[in-house]
Design a protein around this motif. Structure first.
Motif, short mmCIF file in Angstrom:
data_model
loop_
_atom_site.label_atom_id
_atom_site.label_comp_id
_atom_site.label_asym_id
_atom_site.label_seq_id
_atom_site.Cartn_x
_atom_site.Cartn_y
_atom_site.Cartn_z
N LYS A 15 0.82 -1.22 0.00
CA LYS A 15 0.00 0.00 0.00
C LYS A 15 0.85 1.26 0.00
O LYS A 15 0.41 2.31 -0.43
N ARG A 16 2.05 1.17 0.49
CA ARG A 16 2.92 2.34 0.68
C ARG A 16 3.38 2.94 -0.65
O ARG A 16 3.52 4.14 -0.77
N ARG A 17 3.68 2.14 -1.63
CA ARG A 17 4.12 2.57 -2.97
C ARG A 17 5.38 3.43 -2.95
O ARG A 17 5.41 4.52 -3.51
N CYS A 18 6.41 2.95 -2.29
CA CYS A 18 7.70 3.64 -2.24
C CYS A 18 8.37 3.58 -3.61
O CYS A 18 8.24 2.59 -4.33
N LEU A 23 10.81 -0.73 3.94
CA LEU A 23 11.20 -1.59 5.05
C LEU A 23 10.07 -1.66 6.05
O LEU A 23 9.42 -0.66 6.35
N ILE A 24 9.85 -2.87 6.59
CA ILE A 24 8.80 -3.07 7.59
C ILE A 24 9.43 -3.00 8.97
O ILE A 24 10.39 -3.70 9.28
N LEU A 28 5.06 -3.17 12.44
CA LEU A 28 4.44 -3.76 11.25
C LEU A 28 3.90 -2.71 10.28
O LEU A 28 2.95 -2.95 9.56
N LYS A 29 4.55 -1.54 10.27
CA LYS A 29 4.22 -0.51 9.30
C LYS A 29 5.38 -0.35 8.34
O LYS A 29 6.54 -0.51 8.72
N GLY A 30 5.08 -0.04 7.09
CA GLY A 30 6.12 0.14 6.09
C GLY A 30 6.61 1.58 6.07
O GLY A 30 5.84 2.51 6.28
N SER A 31 7.90 1.76 5.82
CA SER A 31 8.46 3.10 5.65
C SER A 31 9.40 3.10 4.46
O SER A 31 10.10 2.11 4.20
N LEU A 45 7.67 9.34 0.10
CA LEU A 45 7.46 8.18 -0.78
C LEU A 45 8.53 8.08 -1.86
O LEU A 45 8.97 6.98 -2.19
N ASN A 46 8.91 9.20 -2.42
CA ASN A 46 9.81 9.22 -3.57
C ASN A 46 11.24 9.63 -3.19
O ASN A 46 11.44 10.50 -2.34
#
Length: 199
Positions: A15-18, A23-24, A28-31, A45-46
């Motif tokens: 869902k993050r679309r980096c 990295l999780i 349990l959240k993505g960054s 994000l970019n």
């Protein structure tokens, strides 16, 4: 970790679309993260190049340093945020600098008279500099109009605000009479307004 002990959750990075790396964390959240030569943009994000980020030019007596203003990972600070552009050991101390970002030109003046010089900077280095305006007096401040290329400066022994074209021609005094202890000058090219401060 054994498969049975791993929590069953949907991959938060989907869902993050980096743009580069996701990295999780323990929560349990993505960054989003970036390779060493890039930095994370304000959208988180970019990844963008350092050359596309805001920077500050700092003049020391014998060198000019470029410091990026964006928040960087601690590991990158020492070698990327502070980059010496030019070392001027063979000239008098630098008194003032200005730049035109559009064509990556750096203008600097030296103490105790002499000249105002110009150099091009690309990435993290400066090309050879050259004298463009001879100055008989000390220069406390220099400013460049990025639209016309005109160079403005304040001289001290004879308090004056002067101007010349970008190639050093057509020097003239803009303000001379009644000017006492001028310190700093700035230009706002879109409106054509010149600002200066006095002591």
């Amino acid at each position: 970790m054994h498969e049975v002990l791993q929590p069953r959750v949907e991959n938060p990075c989907l869902k993050r679309r980096c743009s580069h790396i996701c990295l999780i964390g323990p929560d349990l959240k993505g960054s989003c993260w970036c390779p060493k030569e890039l930095m994370l943009a304000t959208d988180k994000l970019n990844c963008i190049s350092f050359k596309d980020s805001s920077f500050l030019l700092i003049a020391f007596p014998t060198m000019v340093t470029k410091m990026f203003l964006s928040k960087l990972p601690y590991s990158a600070i020492a070698d990327i945020t502070k980059t010496k552009l030019i070392s001027l050991t063979n000239v008098k101390p630098i008194s003032s600098i200005d730049c035109i970002v559009q064509n990556m030109s750096l203008f600097f003046a030296v103490e105790s008279g002499g000249f105002i010089a110009k150099s091009k900077f690309k990435e993290n280095s400066l090309k050879d500099w050259k004298k463009i305006v001879p100055v008989e007096d000390s220069v406390t401040s220099v400013a460049v109009d990025w639209i016309t290329g005109n160079i403005f400066w304040i001289s001290t022994a004879k308090p004056q605000i002067q101007v010349a074209t970008s190639d050093g021609l057509y020097k003239t005094i803009l303000i001379g009479d009644g000017l006492y202890n001028p310190l700093c000058i700035a230009i706002h090219p879109p409106t054509g307004v010149l600002f200066f401060s006095k002591n």
